[in-house]
Design an enzyme around this catalytic site. Sequence first.
Site, PDB file in Angstrom:
ATOM      1  N   ARG B  40      64.925  40.969  37.879  1.00  0.00           N
ATOM      2  CA  ARG B  40      65.151  40.686  39.286  1.00  0.00           C
ATOM      3  C   ARG B  40      64.528  39.351  39.709  1.00  0.00           C
ATOM      4  O   ARG B  40      65.026  38.684  40.622  1.00  0.00           O
ATOM      5  CB  ARG B  40      64.548  41.843  40.102  1.00  0.00           C
ATOM      6  CG  ARG B  40      65.009  42.003  41.506  1.00  0.00           C
ATOM      7  CD  ARG B  40      64.656  43.406  42.022  1.00  0.00           C
ATOM      8  NE  ARG B  40      63.318  43.836  41.588  1.00  0.00           N
ATOM      9  CZ  ARG B  40      62.174  43.544  42.201  1.00  0.00           C
ATOM     10  NH1 ARG B  40      62.185  42.820  43.304  1.00  0.00           N
ATOM     11  NH2 ARG B  40      61.017  43.968  41.733  1.00  0.00           N
ATOM     12  N   SER B  41      63.422  38.993  39.083  1.00  0.00           N
ATOM     13  CA  SER B  41      62.714  37.767  39.480  1.00  0.00           C
ATOM     14  C   SER B  41      63.065  36.570  38.598  1.00  0.00           C
ATOM     15  O   SER B  41      62.542  35.467  38.798  1.00  0.00           O
ATOM     16  CB  SER B  41      61.202  38.001  39.420  1.00  0.00           C
ATOM     17  OG  SER B  41      60.821  38.964  40.373  1.00  0.00           O
ATOM     18  N   ARG B 100      43.678  51.989  30.080  1.00  0.00           N
ATOM     19  CA  ARG B 100      42.252  52.028  30.419  1.00  0.00           C
ATOM     20  C   ARG B 100      41.475  53.116  29.691  1.00  0.00           C
ATOM     21  O   ARG B 100      40.349  52.893  29.269  1.00  0.00           O
ATOM     22  CB  ARG B 100      42.075  52.228  31.926  1.00  0.00           C
ATOM     23  CG  ARG B 100      42.407  50.986  32.708  1.00  0.00           C
ATOM     24  CD  ARG B 100      42.184  51.215  34.195  1.00  0.00           C
ATOM     25  NE  ARG B 100      42.762  50.124  34.967  1.00  0.00           N
ATOM     26  CZ  ARG B 100      43.239  50.252  36.196  1.00  0.00           C
ATOM     27  NH1 ARG B 100      43.217  51.443  36.785  1.00  0.00           N
ATOM     28  NH2 ARG B 100      43.742  49.217  36.826  1.00  0.00           N
ATOM     29  N   CYS B 129      40.351  48.423  40.601  1.00  0.00           N
ATOM     30  CA  CYS B 129      39.649  47.569  41.557  1.00  0.00           C
ATOM     31  C   CYS B 129      38.404  48.220  42.144  1.00  0.00           C
ATOM     32  O   CYS B 129      37.343  47.594  42.222  1.00  0.00           O
ATOM     33  CB  CYS B 129      40.594  47.171  42.687  1.00  0.00           C
ATOM     34  SG  CYS B 129      41.590  48.544  43.315  1.00  0.00           S
ATOM     35  N   GLN B 156      39.604  51.280  51.342  1.00  0.00           N
ATOM     36  CA  GLN B 156      40.373  50.347  50.524  1.00  0.00           C
ATOM     37  C   GLN B 156      41.521  49.675  51.273  1.00  0.00           C
ATOM     38  O   GLN B 156      42.226  50.309  52.059  1.00  0.00           O
ATOM     39  CB  GLN B 156      40.896  51.094  49.284  1.00  0.00           C
ATOM     40  CG  GLN B 156      39.768  51.568  48.377  1.00  0.00           C
ATOM     41  CD  GLN B 156      40.248  52.285  47.121  1.00  0.00           C
ATOM     42  OE1 GLN B 156      39.785  53.369  46.839  1.00  0.00           O
ATOM     43  NE2 GLN B 156      41.156  51.688  46.374  1.00  0.00           N
ATOM     44  N   SER B 159      46.409  45.806  50.330  1.00  0.00           N
ATOM     45  CA  SER B 159      46.908  44.863  49.323  1.00  0.00           C
ATOM     46  C   SER B 159      46.792  45.428  47.917  1.00  0.00           C
ATOM     47  O   SER B 159      47.489  44.972  47.010  1.00  0.00           O
ATOM     48  CB  SER B 159      46.174  43.516  49.422  1.00  0.00           C
ATOM     49  OG  SER B 159      44.779  43.714  49.331  1.00  0.00           O
ATOM     50  N   GLY B 160      45.929  46.425  47.744  1.00  0.00           N
ATOM     51  CA  GLY B 160      45.850  47.106  46.456  1.00  0.00           C
ATOM     52  C   GLY B 160      47.163  47.766  46.067  1.00  0.00           C
ATOM     53  O   GLY B 160      47.457  47.956  44.885  1.00  0.00           O
ATOM     54  N   LYS B 213      39.749  57.922  38.539  1.00  0.00           N
ATOM     55  CA  LYS B 213      39.542  56.630  37.867  1.00  0.00           C
ATOM     56  C   LYS B 213      38.089  56.189  38.049  1.00  0.00           C
ATOM     57  O   LYS B 213      37.455  55.686  37.123  1.00  0.00           O
ATOM     58  CB  LYS B 213      40.459  55.558  38.477  1.00  0.00           C
ATOM     59  CG  LYS B 213      41.924  55.657  38.074  1.00  0.00           C
ATOM     60  CD  LYS B 213      42.730  54.593  38.833  1.00  0.00           C
ATOM     61  CE  LYS B 213      44.226  54.756  38.617  1.00  0.00           C
ATOM     62  NZ  LYS B 213      45.014  53.899  39.547  1.00  0.00           N
ATOM     63  N   HIS B 242      38.075  45.684  49.483  1.00  0.00           N
ATOM     64  CA  HIS B 242      37.691  47.095  49.473  1.00  0.00           C
ATOM     65  C   HIS B 242      36.214  47.197  49.847  1.00  0.00           C
ATOM     66  O   HIS B 242      35.406  46.385  49.390  1.00  0.00           O
ATOM     67  CB  HIS B 242      37.847  47.698  48.070  1.00  0.00           C
ATOM     68  CG  HIS B 242      39.266  47.859  47.610  1.00  0.00           C
ATOM     69  ND1 HIS B 242      40.361  47.676  48.430  1.00  0.00           N
ATOM     70  CD2 HIS B 242      39.763  48.227  46.401  1.00  0.00           C
ATOM     71  CE1 HIS B 242      41.471  47.906  47.737  1.00  0.00           C
ATOM     72  NE2 HIS B 242      41.139  48.233  46.498  1.00  0.00           N
ATOM     73  N   ASN B 315      39.655  42.807  46.459  1.00  0.00           N
ATOM     74  CA  ASN B 315      40.324  43.689  45.487  1.00  0.00           C
ATOM     75  C   ASN B 315      41.365  42.970  44.642  1.00  0.00           C
ATOM     76  O   ASN B 315      41.639  43.380  43.518  1.00  0.00           O
ATOM     77  CB  ASN B 315      40.974  44.872  46.211  1.00  0.00           C
ATOM     78  CG  ASN B 315      41.945  44.434  47.290  1.00  0.00           C
ATOM     79  OD1 ASN B 315      41.570  43.656  48.182  1.00  0.00           O
ATOM     80  ND2 ASN B 315      43.169  44.896  47.228  1.00  0.00           N
TER      81      ASN B 315
END
Lengths: 334, 334
Positions: B40-41, B100, B129, B156, B159-160, B213, B242, B315
């Site tokens: 798409r990009s 992770r 974050c 938080q 934008s996260g 997490k 955050h 964050n």
Amino acid sequence: MKKYNVAVVGATGAVGREMLKILEERDFPFDNLKLLASERSEGKKLTCKGEEYVVEATTPESFEGVDIALFSAGGGVSKKFAPEAAKRGAVVVDNSSAWRMDPEAPLVVPEVNPEDIFKHKGIIANPNCSTIQMVAALKPIYDKVGIDRIVVSTYQAVSGTGKAAIDELRDQAKAILASEKAESNVYPYQIAFNVLPHIDIFFDDGYTKEEMKMVNETQKIMGDDSIKVTATAARVPVVYGHAEAVNIETKEKLTVSEAKELLDNAPGVRVVDKPEELAYPMQIDAESTDDVLVGRIREDNTIEKGLNLWIVANNLRKGAALNTIQIAERLIEG
Amino acid sequence: MKKYNVAVVGATGAVGREMLKILEERDFPFDNLKLLASERSEGKKLTCKGEEYVVEATTPESFEGVDIALFSAGGGVSKKFAPEAAKRGAVVVDNSSAWRMDPEAPLVVPEVNPEDIFKHKGIIANPNCSTIQMVAALKPIYDKVGIDRIVVSTYQAVSGTGKAAIDELRDQAKAILASEKAESNVYPYQIAFNVLPHIDIFFDDGYTKEEMKMVNETQKIMGDDSIKVTATAARVPVVYGHAEAVNIETKEKLTVSEAKELLDNAPGVRVVDKPEELAYPMQIDAESTDDVLVGRIREDNTIEKGLNLWIVANNLRKGAALNTIQIAERLIEG
């Protein structure tokens, strides 16, 4: 049914106006209603139960013949006028912090310690908003299994500061959305799109007065100095409703389902806790309820007997005006 | 000085764009830069260090000749393409949650466990974050006196979640300020002027994935499964940054002044804690800093060895793009 002469002091403020709404909604049995405020508000007109009332400036003589005086005009006004009202035979229910820790003044959440109402010597104190909702939710748990320690972080609405703070949040948000500069007058820093870990004044040990209210008032309302409370109070860019992340260590083990059952049956408390349906307490839902909403109830397995809860209530109603009037209702029920 | 062939996967996203800024700011020694994203990009143009780059669609062959691949395109993309990149000799630093908790992938905050970087088998994971800023601030305390238990509540920023969430917050705020209806598409409920105690999916025990997490990643990064963490994660109507209210129980007693001194000397950490000057960490101040800001440091007297702290960071930078690039920097330093 007996009717009472009622005065509302600070009638034009955010909490005062909420009180008038609640007196009407709950059909509080008043005969005469006297609306008092500062000289600045003298002559303003407000309505309650369909009647129009003219606001008067508060003087000691304002309380002649008053049975119940509901105060919400700040600590200074309460310090000055509550004793004058009491001296003239009124029972004061005071929403400021002025009398809360006074040993002669009961500090009451009707769901928690209604019996204390009748120990008054003319003045009954209404607790801080963030304390009321926490103790209302924790009382059933405390009664069942005991509580050793509470770690609480708050997410408090700007309406707790007053109408000017609501305007400031809205004005700042508008300015920022229009890429203009946001002005701060009520708070020391921008509150729109920001969080301030700062409510009320700072003490030398780094805690704020708001945080220490949660410590001291909880112990006084619960009548138990052994409950340990540590708090971090933060202001969030929300207009109405306080939220609290509360971690408790109980004396005996309580499972999540036992906690939910206890809270489901508690007066003034409503469990909103169906994660699978994305049902949890939110401040936007507190705008239209008198209940203390409790959800996100989880076992905290880092300790043997621990729970996490998310507690939300309307800070102007259960956190202030409603609790004040519920105290007055219990008082006249006797 | 050796230069590297670098690929950024997810270059057009909020974190990807931040990565390009940081590669430029820190003059990361790349020879060739390849910007990858979804089909798409494809064809979009982005600049870095004054050069224009055309975004390519990600394929396994995109990683031929790449030395370092910085991923921030979501877990699915990482699961699919990180092994392809590793197979072709690239070292992947992955900002998604995909790797992770994989025992073969180091999970790294350079201020905390830089030595783990060199244990990689092709993929290094960048933590969540909210975990990064917490462990960066707590590591000096952990090293000095040990930490038994952490109770954390988060505040938080949207934008996260990504750019769509930033737009949703702004659009909702505009609508509400104009007394219009706010539409929710990214979040299940209104986030403007509200707080959502809900980040990522819910597990059966009532905790969210975001909360877990913070539990699991903290233990892995610290290399210590005995650290007990219990978390409540909430989304607040803030765009960037955050905040976290963190209560810790240490193994040995640490005073506030000792904690401040430790943190003052810690890399990547800045103490902002002068209540008498109303200096405390705020999200609006995190927008323009790479530091983890720590303040409101208070002794918690409800336990023998307790502290409360307020931890704030950007964050998108320290919580994501910056930490990823700091890992890459350490990696090439060797």
